[in-house]
Enzyme design. Structure first.
Site, short mmCIF file in Angstrom:
data_model
loop_
_atom_site.label_atom_id
_atom_site.label_comp_id
_atom_site.label_asym_id
_atom_site.label_seq_id
_atom_site.Cartn_x
_atom_site.Cartn_y
_atom_site.Cartn_z
N HIS A 155 -2.67 6.69 -3.72
CA HIS A 155 -3.08 5.49 -3.44
C HIS A 155 -4.14 5.82 -2.28
O HIS A 155 -4.36 6.86 -1.69
CB HIS A 155 -2.17 4.32 -2.94
N LYS A 159 -4.14 2.12 2.25
CA LYS A 159 -2.82 1.68 1.86
C LYS A 159 -1.70 1.95 3.19
O LYS A 159 -1.68 3.04 3.73
CB LYS A 159 -2.25 2.38 0.62
P1 NAD Z 1 -5.75 -5.74 1.96
O1 NAD Z 1 -5.52 -5.09 3.29
O2 NAD Z 1 -7.22 -5.36 1.39
O3 NAD Z 1 -5.70 -7.23 2.02
C1 NAD Z 1 -4.72 -8.06 2.57
C2 NAD Z 1 -5.37 -9.45 3.06
O4 NAD Z 1 -4.38 -10.10 3.44
C3 NAD Z 1 -6.53 -9.08 4.27
O5 NAD Z 1 -7.63 -9.89 3.99
C4 NAD Z 1 -5.74 -9.70 5.46
O6 NAD Z 1 -6.44 -10.34 6.40
C5 NAD Z 1 -4.73 -10.62 4.83
N1 NAD Z 1 -3.62 -11.25 5.71
C6 NAD Z 1 -2.89 -10.54 6.53
N2 NAD Z 1 -2.12 -11.17 7.07
C7 NAD Z 1 -2.43 -12.43 6.85
C8 NAD Z 1 -1.50 -13.71 6.75
N3 NAD Z 1 -0.86 -13.73 7.73
N4 NAD Z 1 -2.01 -14.54 6.26
C9 NAD Z 1 -2.92 -14.58 5.40
N5 NAD Z 1 -3.83 -13.46 5.17
C10 NAD Z 1 -3.30 -12.41 5.53
O7 NAD Z 1 -4.73 -5.18 1.01
P2 NAD Z 1 -4.57 -5.22 -0.39
O8 NAD Z 1 -5.08 -3.99 -1.06
O9 NAD Z 1 -5.35 -6.41 -1.18
O10 NAD Z 1 -3.13 -5.42 -0.64
C11 NAD Z 1 -2.29 -6.61 -0.11
C12 NAD Z 1 -0.80 -6.40 -0.29
O11 NAD Z 1 -0.42 -6.28 -1.81
C13 NAD Z 1 -0.26 -4.92 0.24
O12 NAD Z 1 1.01 -5.19 0.62
C14 NAD Z 1 -0.05 -3.96 -1.00
O13 NAD Z 1 0.58 -3.15 -0.92
C15 NAD Z 1 0.19 -5.15 -2.00
N6 NAD Z 1 -0.15 -4.94 -3.40
C16 NAD Z 1 0.32 -5.16 -4.50
C17 NAD Z 1 0.04 -4.91 -5.80
C18 NAD Z 1 0.95 -5.47 -6.98
O14 NAD Z 1 0.56 -5.27 -7.98
N7 NAD Z 1 2.04 -5.90 -6.22
C19 NAD Z 1 -1.16 -4.48 -6.05
C20 NAD Z 1 -1.92 -3.92 -4.90
C21 NAD Z 1 -1.57 -4.10 -3.84
#
Ligand code: NAD
Length: 267
Positions: A155, A159
């Site tokens: 990744h 991440k």
């Molecule tokens: P990222 O860091 O780009 O985005 C996360 C966002 O959430 C940020 O803008 C952050 O400010 C916000 N955030 C953090 N705490 C928060 C809160 N208390 N309330 C509201 N917003 C809040 O991360 P990303 O790459 O978008 O990934 C986010 C999550 O999703 C991670 O846990 C990642 O591992 C997971 N993910 C899952 C999948 C899937 O298919 N299930 C795919 C990609 C990423």
């Protein structure tokens, strides 16, 4: 028309969700939530996602967003997941959780909420990866303990959790196919004088580099041959579309904890 609120809307996945919601029929984004500290708070979520103004400003008011929405989609941070499910439980709204890295207490909060509301929780929302889960379990069952299994995932460098939730789920699928318990046989990375590889071990390894969206390979190897099952994501859109598909599927479902296998009819 299903009304969805996106939690983590300013993030990489949040933006992909806003972008892809334009091409999924039967749904409408009614709220885009992020943290108060997020510099994009107050900005138009459509502009941030690159699809032009949509009139939905990024807000930190999750409590207000819950009231407006039928379904919450959470791609934020593991510590926030209990907050999202608690509010959704209070207002009897369904939740799609893509956020990974949940600790046992956070996972318990999701299990508890699923007694009251319908929840889809999946470490990977892509259709291809969910097919891979089914294929890996089938391969593990057919090949058995004579084949050593090693799982590698790669990744992007931002991440935060490792190994990926998807790699762990692939490990669980291997273990299920071979009647094992992953916790008893998993080895995370290897270092030092570990000695000969025990029969039945499942190795799990994480690579973090640059802008890799997400790659997973499950290697089955025995003397004389090996089988490798690989999935490569080239953009977040496949993941976002899967999450949006899950929200459409979840609307009107009974309380319970579902995964993408349920959504896609693969279980
Ligand atoms: P990222 O860091 O780009 O985005 C996360 C966002 O959430 C940020 O803008 C952050 O400010 C916000 N955030 C953090 N705490 C928060 C809160 N208390 N309330 C509201 N917003 C809040 O991360 P990303 O790459 O978008 O990934 C986010 C999550 O999703 C991670 O846990 C990642 O591992 C997971 N993910 C899952 C999948 C899937 O298919 N299930 C795919 C990609 C990423």
């Amino acid at each position: 028309m299903i009304k969805v609120a996106i939690v983590g809307a300013a993030g990489r996945m949040g933006q992909a969700l806003v972008r892809c919601s334009k091409v999924v029929t039967g749904m409408q984004v009614v709220a885009a939530v992020d943290t108060a500290a997020c510099p994009l708070c107050g900005k138009d979520s459509g502009l941030i996602a690159g699809i032009g103004e949509n009139g939905i400003k990024i807000t930190h008011d999750l409590a207000a967003a819950v009231k407006d929405a039928d379904i919450l989609i959470d791609f934020s941070f593991h510590e926030n997941v209990p907050v999202t499910v608690a509010l959704a439980t209070r207002h009897k709204k369904g939740v799609v959780i893509g956020t990974t890295g949940l600790n046992p207490e956070e996972r318990a909060a999701v299990d508890e909420a699923a007694r009251v509301i319908p929840i889809v929780w999946a470490p990977n929302m892509s259709v291809g990866v969910n097919l891979l889960f089914a294929l890996v379990e089938q391969a593990a069952r057919a090949l058995g303990l004579d084949y050593d299994v090693e799982i590698t995932e790669a990744h992007h460098k931002f991440k935060r959790d490792a190994p990926s939730g998807t790699a762990l789920r692939l490990g669980e699928k291997v273990a299920q196919g071979r009647n094992q318990n992953l916790r008893d046989v998993a080895v995370f990375g290897r270092e030092g004088l570990g000695g000969e590889r025990p029969r039945g071990e499942i190795g799990i390894h994480a690579i973090r580099a640059a802008d890799i969206v997400g790659e997973h390979t499950v290697l089955f190897a025995t003397e004389g041959e090996r089988v490798e099952l690989t999935h490569r994501a080239t953009s977040r859109d496949a993941l976002a579309k899967g999450a949006l598909q899950a929200s459409l599927w979840l609307a009107g479902k009974k309380p319970g904890l579902y995964d993408m296998q349920n959504v896609l009819g693969l279980s």
